[in-house]
Design a protein around this motif. Structure first.
Motif, PDB file in Angstrom:
ATOM      1  N   ALA A  14       1.074  -1.285   0.412  1.00  0.00           N
ATOM      2  CA  ALA A  14       0.369  -0.140   0.289  1.00  0.00           C
ATOM      3  C   ALA A  14       0.489   1.085  -0.169  1.00  0.00           C
ATOM      4  CB  ALA A  14      -1.055   0.117   1.071  1.00  0.00           C
ATOM      5  N   ALA A  15       0.654   2.410  -0.479  1.00  0.00           N
ATOM      6  CA  ALA A  15       0.808   3.319  -0.863  1.00  0.00           C
ATOM      7  C   ALA A  15       1.868   4.194   0.896  1.00  0.00           C
ATOM      8  CB  ALA A  15       0.454   4.136  -1.384  1.00  0.00           C
ATOM      9  N   GLU A  16       1.268   3.760   2.495  1.00  0.00           N
ATOM     10  CA  GLU A  16       1.717   4.273   3.393  1.00  0.00           C
ATOM     11  C   GLU A  16       2.836   3.404   3.890  1.00  0.00           C
ATOM     12  OE1 GLU A  16      -2.124   1.811   3.636  1.00  0.00           O
ATOM     13  OE2 GLU A  16      -1.158   3.540   2.376  1.00  0.00           O
ATOM     14  N   ASP A  17       2.775   2.303   3.008  1.00  0.00           N
ATOM     15  CA  ASP A  17       4.372   0.606   3.261  1.00  0.00           C
ATOM     16  C   ASP A  17       5.115   1.371   2.359  1.00  0.00           C
ATOM     17  OD1 ASP A  17       2.026  -0.116   5.694  1.00  0.00           O
ATOM     18  OD2 ASP A  17       1.482  -1.657   4.344  1.00  0.00           O
ATOM     19  N   LEU A  18       5.043   1.680   0.963  1.00  0.00           N
ATOM     20  CA  LEU A  18       5.885   2.017   0.558  1.00  0.00           C
ATOM     21  C   LEU A  18       7.360   3.436   0.594  1.00  0.00           C
ATOM     22  CD1 LEU A  18       7.031   0.390  -2.419  1.00  0.00           C
ATOM     23  CD2 LEU A  18       5.741   1.915  -3.633  1.00  0.00           C
ATOM     24  N   GLU A  23      10.883   4.843   2.007  1.00  0.00           N
ATOM     25  CA  GLU A  23      11.612   5.216   2.095  1.00  0.00           C
ATOM     26  C   GLU A  23      13.072   3.944   1.749  1.00  0.00           C
ATOM     27  OE1 GLU A  23      16.003   7.529   2.418  1.00  0.00           O
ATOM     28  OE2 GLU A  23      14.370   8.019   3.629  1.00  0.00           O
ATOM     29  N   ALA A  24      13.101   3.165   2.566  1.00  0.00           N
ATOM     30  CA  ALA A  24      14.102   1.888   1.907  1.00  0.00           C
ATOM     31  C   ALA A  24      13.634   0.832   1.023  1.00  0.00           C
ATOM     32  CB  ALA A  24      13.991   1.086   3.420  1.00  0.00           C
ATOM     33  N   ARG A  25      12.477   0.917   0.824  1.00  0.00           N
ATOM     34  CA  ARG A  25      11.131  -0.506  -0.115  1.00  0.00           C
ATOM     35  C   ARG A  25      11.691   0.677  -1.422  1.00  0.00           C
ATOM     36  NH1 ARG A  25       7.025  -1.690   3.789  1.00  0.00           N
ATOM     37  NH2 ARG A  25       7.666  -3.836   5.381  1.00  0.00           N
ATOM     38  N   MET A  26      11.134   1.865  -1.682  1.00  0.00           N
ATOM     39  CA  MET A  26      12.145   2.402  -2.564  1.00  0.00           C
ATOM     40  C   MET A  26      13.209   2.455  -3.495  1.00  0.00           C
ATOM     41  SD  MET A  26       8.859   3.760  -4.232  1.00  0.00           S
ATOM     42  CE  MET A  26       9.839   5.647  -5.096  1.00  0.00           C
ATOM     43  N   ARG A  27      14.411   2.541  -2.280  1.00  0.00           N
ATOM     44  CA  ARG A  27      15.536   1.627  -3.128  1.00  0.00           C
ATOM     45  C   ARG A  27      15.509   0.891  -3.535  1.00  0.00           C
ATOM     46  NH1 ARG A  27      20.051   3.640  -0.616  1.00  0.00           N
ATOM     47  NH2 ARG A  27      20.811   1.655  -0.745  1.00  0.00           N
ATOM     48  N   MET A  28      14.393  -0.450  -3.987  1.00  0.00           N
ATOM     49  CA  MET A  28      14.497  -0.948  -3.874  1.00  0.00           C
ATOM     50  C   MET A  28      13.676  -1.665  -5.999  1.00  0.00           C
ATOM     51  SD  MET A  28      13.579  -4.474  -2.037  1.00  0.00           S
ATOM     52  CE  MET A  28      12.242  -4.448  -1.431  1.00  0.00           C
TER      53      MET A  28
END
Length: 253
Positions: A116-120, A122-127
């Motif tokens: 979900a948007a709220e779970d995405l 900064e760390a996950r966005m690195r991927m």
């Protein structure tokens, strides 16, 4: 095999594996990918020629990658594309190819299939940071993609995810003439047959002959493995190996 088939020169496609991660070098994590990739590539007609393991250091990754990608048809990397600060493989690959790296909309869309948007965060966005010009490698397990740029295929270090990515990549690869192999258990110690086996190998320079000692229920023993891309040469060499085993065994008794 017909005479015309056997006269055709073999098509040789080569590969290297670059394993990335301090945890592998420290022994904290036991690598489970090298053997899997090696067997997988052999089965589809790609010869693994080299494996390197490097730490999570950008300069080390760049140097190894640039050395391997000009030497072999393909390079497969594993590890270092996760969400933490030390997952620097994507940045290092971008540096090796001299391209920029940024959040890739395609990768972001893949991650949104799971988070979900709220779970995405900064760390996950690195991927989702992908070098410019790279193609994505789908990840059916965790959605975070790998990627390929040039002849380099960047995959996860987690074995199940790496294997899923390799299944995606494999149909796109150019393959060569498969290496055939045959094995015989000598029933003799490796040191006893080293000399005669060397003579057989010398007589068959186009065939790879290796000996692999092990401990059987009856004591020390040796498996002899013969490899070749030519079925006829393999058969002839194996016949000589078996003849050598019989003759030496008779003399030893």
């Amino acid at each position: 095999m017909s005479a015309s088939q056997s006269s055709q020169p073999p098509v040789i496609v080569t590969a290297a594996i670059l394993v990335i991660g301090d945890e592998i070098l420290s022994g904290r994590t036991k690598d489970k990918n090298i053997g899997y990739i090696a067997e997988y590539l052999t089965n589809i007609g790609i010869e693994l020629r080299e494996v390197r393991v490097v730490p999570d250091v950008t300069d080390e990754i760049v140097a190894a990658l640039n050395a391997l990608r000009v030497r072999y048809t393909y390079v497969f990397t594993t590890g270092g594309i996760g969400p933490t600060h030390d997952d620097i493989t994507a940045d290092a690959v971008a540096a090796a190819f001299g391209v920029s790296i940024d959040y890739d909309p395609r990768a972001v869309a893949m991650m949104r299939e799971r988070f979900a948007a709220e779970d995405l965060n900064e760390a996950r966005m690195r991927m989702t940071r992908i070098p410019a010009g790279a193609e994505l490698i789908a990840n059916s397990i965790s959605k975070a993609p790998g990627f390929n740029i040039g002849n380099v295929y960047v995959m996860a270090g987690v074995p199940a995810i790496m294997q899923a990515m390799l299944d995606v990549v494999a149909p796109t690869l150019r393959t060569g003439t498969k290496i055939l192999s045959d094995t015989v258990q000598a029933g003799l110690r490796e040191g006893d047959i080293g000399g005669p086996l060397a003579e057989v190998a010398k007589a068959h320079p186009d065939v790879s002959i290796g000996s692999y000692p092990f401990w059987s229920e009856t004591g020390p023993d040796t498996n002899i493995v013969v490899r070749s891309r030519d079925a006829e040469k393999l058969q002839v060499a194996m016949a000589e190996v078996k003849k050598m085993i019989r003759e030496y065994g008779q003399r030893a008794r």
